[in-house]
Write an enzyme that holds these catalytic residues in place. Structure first.
Site, PDB file in Angstrom:
ATOM      1  CG  ASP A 288      -1.750   1.181   1.409  1.00 26.74           C
ATOM      2  OD1 ASP A 288      -2.284   1.669   0.396  1.00 26.74           O
ATOM      3  OD2 ASP A 288      -1.888   1.673   2.546  1.00 26.74           O
TER       4      ASP A 288
ATOM      5  CG  ASP B 200      -1.221   8.016   1.420  1.00 27.61           C
ATOM      6  OD1 ASP B 200      -1.193   9.164   1.853  1.00 27.61           O
ATOM      7  OD2 ASP B 200      -1.157   7.735   0.199  1.00 27.61           O
TER       8      ASP B 200
END
Length: 419
Positions: free
Chosen positions: A153, A155
């Protein structure tokens, strides 16, 4: 002070992982039976060490038992009867496993770093067990090696929320080390941009480091960006101004994804947008609607911030409305809380990871690890990745670095064993 509201809120189903909570309950028994708070008053340090040794043995024995129960579940999976496993009866929400989990060894590993067995007043926590599960998964992957694909992922996983992957980020060197060892890298992010330039702005530290590294050209091309969960694919290209080139959809779309029609996409986003507008109005939220090609969401107006409870309420409302809609039953989607916004994307990270696996020649879920920070059952867009591969649940970029260090250390230990 913990209020009744905060206690009840934390116990909501969408805020819990039932497997972790179940293991946490199992470990509470030896904590009560073998923890002796009075030991902190004893002058003899050997007594403390002895009690810690007893506690560690009991904790590790329970982890070994859980390991065997998971192996039983995997055996039921292989014959197509996972619902009949003991684990499924004990933890009804548990899904499928791609590998066994080395929970006994992983607990010892984490205990040597977190000193769980030495604690007398604080029992094994949610975070303790989450990290043990991460280590157990990594151990199993390394031992059955090689680890062919790692997806991340963006953020909160690679960089702080809303920031960029800058050159001083320590995770960059660790990702390059993985690539030198032969692992492919995918960044599967909710950020849905149609232009390579936007992704370069977010990831320039990694892309520049990869460009100037001494990795062979073939290895450099083992980095891909999957944006919008599973909507846009870019591959590293050192000859491009932004070091990324768009991969045509026909080169990576899965057969099932070809059935996602433009009319269905528009209909689902229209329903989601109407729901978000209603919520903005009813919850008096100072926000605006953002509509994209394959996503729709709400962001706060300048100078405003949404509270956590409002964000989760918004996610649960739009999730429910889409779940009961006809198009929502035909078309995969992901509704999630991005920290200070809510978005609904077409597809989800399970499709994004599956697409990465296909691009690299059909890598298996048991040879893939997805690293992310959002694994709660609602409003968390990494949750669906569990359908495609093994996963590691981290809480911040520092934990990502620590996880990659674990992979490197365990890999080196495994290499020494096989020499």
């Amino acid at each position: 002070m913990t209020t009744r509201y905060r206690v009840e809120y934390a116990l909501k189903t969408h805020r819990r992982d039932q497997l972790i909570e179940w293991i946490k309950g199992l470990l509470a028994v030896p904590f009560v039976l073998h923890s002796h708070p009075t030991a902190v008053f004893e002058p003899d340090g050997e007594s403390v060490d002895l009690q810690a040794s007893v506690s560690q043995r009991r904790y590790a024995e329970i982890m070994r038992d859980v390991e065997e129960i998971i192996n039983d579940h995997i055996a039921h999976q292989k014959v197509g009867k996972p619902d009949r496993s003991k684990l499924k009866l004990l933890v009804p929400t548990v899904g499928n496993f791609f590998t066994s989990l080395a929970l006994h060894d992983a607990f010892i590993w984490q205990d040597q770093r977190r000193f769980i067995s030495y604690r007398r007043f604080v029992p094994p926590s949610f975070n303790d067990i989450r990290l043990v599960l991460n280590t157990a998964q990594v151990m199993s992957l390394v031992r059955s090696g090689p680890l062919e694909l790692i997806t991340f992922d963006g953020d909160v996983t690679l960089y702080d929320d809303g920031n960029n992957l800058t050159p001083d980020n320590p995770v960059i060197a660790k990702i390059l080390h993985l690539m030198r060892r032969g692992s492919k890298i995918g960044i599967v992010t909710a950020a849905g941009y149609t232009e390579a330039k936007r992704y370069y702005e977010r990831l320039f530290g990694l892309l520049n480091a990869l460009q100037t590294s001494n990795l062979p050209l073939e290895s450099k091309q083992n980095l891909i960006i999957m944006g919008g969960e599973s909507s846009y694919c870019f591959k590293f290209d050192g000859n491009s101004p932004d070091m990324l080139r768009l991969v045509p959809r026909e080169d990576w779309l899965l057969k099932e994804m070809l059935l996602w029609t433009d009319s269905d996409i528009k209909e689902l986003l229209d329903i989601a947008e109407a729901s978000l507008k209603d919520t903005l109005r009813s919850m008096r939220m100072e926000g605006i609607i953002v509509r994209k090609e394959r996503a729709v969401g709400i962001i706060p107006k300048e100078g405003h911030k949404f509270c956590r409870e409002t964000l989760e309420e918004t996610v649960l409302i739009v999730q429910k409305i889409l779940d009961i809609s006809e198009v929502g039953q035909r078309l995969p989607f992901c509704a999630f809380n991005g920290g200070n916004d809510v978005f609904v994307d077409i597809g989800d990270k399970s499709w994004g990871v599956l697409a990465c696996q296909r691009i690299f020649g059909g890598i298996e879920g048991g040879k893939t690890l997805h690293v992310g920070d959002q694994f709660l059952s609602a409003g968390a867009n990494d949750f669906k990745a569990r359908l495609a591969c093994t996963t590691a649940w981290i809480a911040n970029p520092l934990e990502t670095c620590q996880l990659l260090d674990e992979i490197a250390e365990l890999d080196e230990m495994q290499q020494r064993k096989t020499r």
